[in-house]
Write a protein that holds these residues in place. Sequence first.
Motif, short mmCIF file in Angstrom:
data_model
loop_
_atom_site.label_atom_id
_atom_site.label_comp_id
_atom_site.label_asym_id
_atom_site.label_seq_id
_atom_site.Cartn_x
_atom_site.Cartn_y
_atom_site.Cartn_z
N PRO A 118 -2.26 21.20 -4.44
CA PRO A 118 -2.91 22.02 -5.50
C PRO A 118 -3.58 20.98 -6.75
N SER A 119 -2.99 19.77 -6.54
CA SER A 119 -3.29 18.57 -7.45
C SER A 119 -4.63 17.79 -6.77
N ALA A 120 -5.00 18.29 -5.93
CA ALA A 120 -6.39 17.30 -5.10
C ALA A 120 -7.45 17.23 -6.02
N ASN A 121 -8.23 15.90 -5.95
CA ASN A 121 -9.25 15.87 -6.99
C ASN A 121 -10.38 15.69 -5.96
N LYS A 122 -11.61 16.40 -6.35
CA LYS A 122 -12.73 15.87 -5.59
C LYS A 122 -13.53 15.02 -6.39
N ILE A 123 -13.72 13.86 -5.32
CA ILE A 123 -14.52 12.69 -5.99
C ILE A 123 -15.69 12.40 -5.43
N TYR A 124 -16.36 13.33 -4.36
CA TYR A 124 -17.65 13.01 -3.84
C TYR A 124 -17.94 14.18 -3.14
N GLY A 152 -22.78 19.14 1.95
CA GLY A 152 -21.87 19.33 2.91
C GLY A 152 -20.91 18.50 3.03
N THR A 153 -20.72 17.41 2.65
CA THR A 153 -19.82 16.41 3.02
C THR A 153 -19.21 16.21 1.56
N GLN A 154 -17.79 16.49 1.61
CA GLN A 154 -16.92 16.20 0.37
C GLN A 154 -15.74 15.30 0.56
N LYS A 155 -15.53 14.69 -0.57
CA LYS A 155 -14.09 13.58 -0.48
C LYS A 155 -13.05 14.07 -1.63
N PHE A 156 -11.90 14.17 -1.11
CA PHE A 156 -10.72 14.67 -2.01
C PHE A 156 -9.64 13.51 -1.90
N GLU A 157 -8.95 13.26 -3.28
CA GLU A 157 -7.96 12.41 -3.38
C GLU A 157 -6.65 13.42 -3.53
N LEU A 158 -5.83 13.16 -2.37
CA LEU A 158 -4.62 13.91 -2.17
C LEU A 158 -3.38 13.10 -2.54
N LYS A 202 0.77 -1.12 -0.08
CA LYS A 202 -0.03 -0.03 -0.09
C LYS A 202 0.80 1.21 -0.05
N GLY A 203 2.04 1.00 0.94
CA GLY A 203 2.81 2.39 0.64
C GLY A 203 3.65 2.61 -0.58
N ARG A 204 3.95 1.48 -1.34
CA ARG A 204 4.66 1.32 -2.35
C ARG A 204 3.62 1.90 -3.73
N TYR A 205 2.57 1.44 -3.77
CA TYR A 205 1.65 1.52 -4.96
C TYR A 205 0.40 2.53 -4.65
N GLY A 206 0.15 2.43 -3.33
CA GLY A 206 -1.01 3.67 -2.89
C GLY A 206 -0.68 5.16 -3.39
N GLY A 207 -1.01 5.75 -4.25
CA GLY A 207 -0.59 6.97 -4.46
C GLY A 207 -1.21 8.11 -3.93
N SER A 208 -2.09 8.03 -3.02
CA SER A 208 -2.93 9.17 -2.48
C SER A 208 -3.67 8.60 -1.30
N TYR A 209 -4.05 9.89 -0.38
CA TYR A 209 -4.78 9.70 0.70
C TYR A 209 -6.19 10.21 0.29
N VAL A 210 -7.33 9.62 0.95
CA VAL A 210 -8.63 10.13 0.84
C VAL A 210 -8.97 11.17 1.91
N PHE A 211 -9.13 12.29 1.72
CA PHE A 211 -9.63 13.17 2.71
C PHE A 211 -11.19 13.61 2.78
N THR A 212 -11.86 13.43 3.94
CA THR A 212 -12.85 13.70 3.97
C THR A 212 -13.44 14.53 4.81
N MET A 213 -14.27 15.71 4.49
CA MET A 213 -14.70 16.62 5.63
C MET A 213 -16.23 16.80 5.50
N GLN A 215 2.68 12.64 -2.58
CA GLN A 215 4.02 13.17 -2.73
C GLN A 215 3.77 14.69 -2.48
N GLU A 216 2.44 15.36 -2.43
CA GLU A 216 2.33 16.58 -2.39
C GLU A 216 1.97 17.16 -0.75
N VAL A 217 1.62 16.13 0.12
CA VAL A 217 1.10 16.36 1.37
C VAL A 217 1.87 15.58 2.44
N ARG A 218 1.82 16.14 3.56
CA ARG A 218 2.08 15.20 4.81
C ARG A 218 1.09 15.15 5.83
#
Length: 940
Positions: free
Chosen positions: A873-879, A883-889, A843-854, A892-895
């Motif tokens: 800046p490259s985040a992608n809204k997926i849901y 008022g509930t939103q999900k983004f792929e982060l 997952k660490g090697r091939y998982g390229g993004s986090y899923v952020f939900t708020m 390599q761009e976030v900690r």
Amino acid sequence: MESSSSRAPASFSTQANALLRKNLTFQKRNLKTNIGIVAFPIFLCVVIILIQQVVNNELDKDKYKCGCQNGVCGLEFSSLNQVSACPIPSPPQWPALFQVPRPEYRAARTDFYPSDGLPNESCKASQSCPAAVLLTGGNRSFAQSLGQSLLMSSSSSSDLSDYLSILSNSMLGTDAPSGDTQFIEPAFISDRPLYVIQPQCESNDTSQISFKNSNKQIQMELKCVQGLTLWRDNSSLINDDLFKGYRQGNLERKTNEFIAAYDFLNSNENALNLNIWYNSTYNNDTGFVNVALMRVPRTVNVASNAYLKFRKGSGVMSMFEYVKEMPKLGTKLKLDFSSLLGALFFTWIIELLFPVILTYTVYERQQKLKIMMNMHGLKDGPYWMISYIYFFALSAFYMICFVIFGSIIGLKFFRLNDYGIQLVFYFVYINLQIAIAFLASSFFSAVKTATVIGYIYVFGSGLLGEFLLRFFIEDTSFPRGWIIVMELIPGFSLYRGLYEFSQYAFSGNYMGTSGMRWKDLGDSENGMKDVLIIMFLESLLLFPIAFYLDQVVGGGIRKDRLFFLNYFRKKSSSLSRRRPSFQRQGSRVFVEMEKPDVSQEREVVEQLLLKPSISHATISDNLKKVYPGRDGNPDKLAVRGLSLALPNGECFGMLGPNGAGKTSFINMMIGLITPSSGTAYVQGMDIRTNMDEIYTSMGVCPQHDLLWETLTGREHLMFYGRLKNLKGAALLQAVEDSLRSVNLFYGGVGDKQAGKYSGGMKRRLSVAISLIGDPKVVYMDEPSTGLDPASRNNLWNVVKRAKRDRAIILTTHSMEEAEVLCDRLGIFVDGGFQCIGNPNELKGRYGGSYVFTMTTSVDKEQEVESLVQRLSPSANKIYHISGTQKFELPKQEVRVADVFRAVEIAKSKFTVHAWGLADTTLEDVFIKVAKGAQSFNVLS
């Protein structure tokens, strides 16, 4: 499941004992079927004896007993139906007669038969056609001289009181059928006249004759018939004429247009040598024709008298007054149906065991139960020995019950023939029948097909024996050697032996003598000795052939065609067969194309194989499998040089789409298919040469449950535990622990038949079977399929405990199961690993993004989007909903720390109802790797 031990593999006797116990238990559950098999021939014997009793009761009526008047019984008071029961101390004397065609069927010249010397066919209408005799010979003048004397009468007496003298010296004939009329010449009880054959007859040359014979007054009409002798140049022409004469005659009555034919061969003044054709076809179709009354003796006598007249003059002749039967005792007519129908009837009964043996053997192939037993350590030797012992015991019990019951109810087929011969014959045949069933089972994969073919063989061989082989046996002119060739067919050899028993029993019952005895085997007409030798040699030959075919083309674990040569080769260490390095160019190119983790695994394998001993549970060394293309299709590369090292205590999971090659890899590891190249080592043993030893330390949980429907869960575990050399208290404890671990112990579930289990219960039992006996390597193919969540979690705990001291290779489509159970995973696509590592590494090697939900109020959605854009800046809204939103982060761009800090700042500015940050799932990794590999293969 149980503690590890240094237990030795199960011995031959231990495996045989385990299989025998299982078979006995299995058959105990099928007791009704087995009773039906044994009872069926007994039922048929009862039917026979009932039919026989009804017929004998009918034959016991007065109309079939010797006729009596005023308390005196004898031939003179009896009808034709009664004569056979009478004592005949002095049989009647009857004049010897010619067989003469009826007037309307005598030879005449026609368009079909334009023979010289014969009258026009108009004579048939007036019934004036002569009775013709055909002649030929090497010396024509001499043969024609004798022919002129053939039909010359030697009687000139008119004293009819001396009827025997008159009838014996006259050339008498009859056109009455020559059937069996119980010691009576049929011509003298029919309504047909007697014929006096003369060179010339008057137009109305008819008279009456009256005489007594056996106190019966006989009155006959006597007619003169012109005799005609016709010369033919050779015997072939005579054959042709007789054949045409038979075809032109009345086929319903089976007559011939000619009286007889003579070939004087090389006869001359000093020697008489001749062949005679006589009409044996003119009978009543009963099949019982008295040879003495077939009108043959008079045919020979006239030729002898013709020669005597030629040598000594017309006054010299050989007197032939009469023919008669031999005296006989009074008999009571009874029929023994068991002997009369024995050959066909008992052939069917005995061969009914053939489909039973065949279908049972094919059933274990079809259900892959034999493969399952092999993979848990059962070797072929114990399997075939116990199978033979079981089927032999069943067949022997079947035949013993059959013979004993048939003897008790009085069937002469059994009681008259020597029981020793019967014992040897049945013993030899049931061995042959078992060998044939074992041999035939290698060519069937479906029970229904085997059953149909088995019964076709049973009824077909019986019918062909009755209506083909029997015809050749009873034809004395048919070469005996060809009969022996036909008896090489097992069904025919059985029929021939039963035919001999039935003939001896029928004759013994009819004549009041014994049936077949040992001394009768020396009789040249008795085929029993040949049959015994043939069946014995065939059984010795077919058993090894059946074993060989089972190994090579059977439905189980196939071996190389020359596998038997391994027994003559000196066994060498499996390590001596390895390749220490990769020398082929193709291998180097392939290695360069591999992912780093896969290439690293290959290097680990190479280093392990260089060591003097192997400590790992399994090592796959560049394993490759190619399936040959068919119907013009290219070869299919199923496994592409796979290398894998698996230590003890590790569970390795194989993930991959359908058709990726996982099953081919597993099948090579468990011995179902052979590698095209490369090899693998299990506990230091080579899968190419040591699979029998590997099976003793291996467990398998197949994708489909391979169970006996009538055995309980406990009985399954007892059987497989014995195969793993568990005994006594250790076996009982291991079975108890196994049932408890998979929740089959409580409520008596373990003692229920597997056929009554649900799908999940069968799955749990299959897992328990794979782990019993402390196997060092276990292969599990989707073990939790069909289980409910509670049972699945419990099963996972069982596998977790089991992997502590053994290696487990597991295939699954459940990512959750793979994460919970597997220490390492390999994603398998298009025949090769795309990546290898533990779940977190992958997952660490091939998982390229986090899923952020708020989740916030609707009016704060824009502020959330701004927050995310500042993080990545490259985040992608997926849901997005209410008022509930999900983004792929992108990782390599976030900690992660930056995300937490940004959320805390946002909470101080507006209300945050909920938020979350999730890593990539294993399912996401699997999809990404699989799609990437497939896309690469398409492009390449």
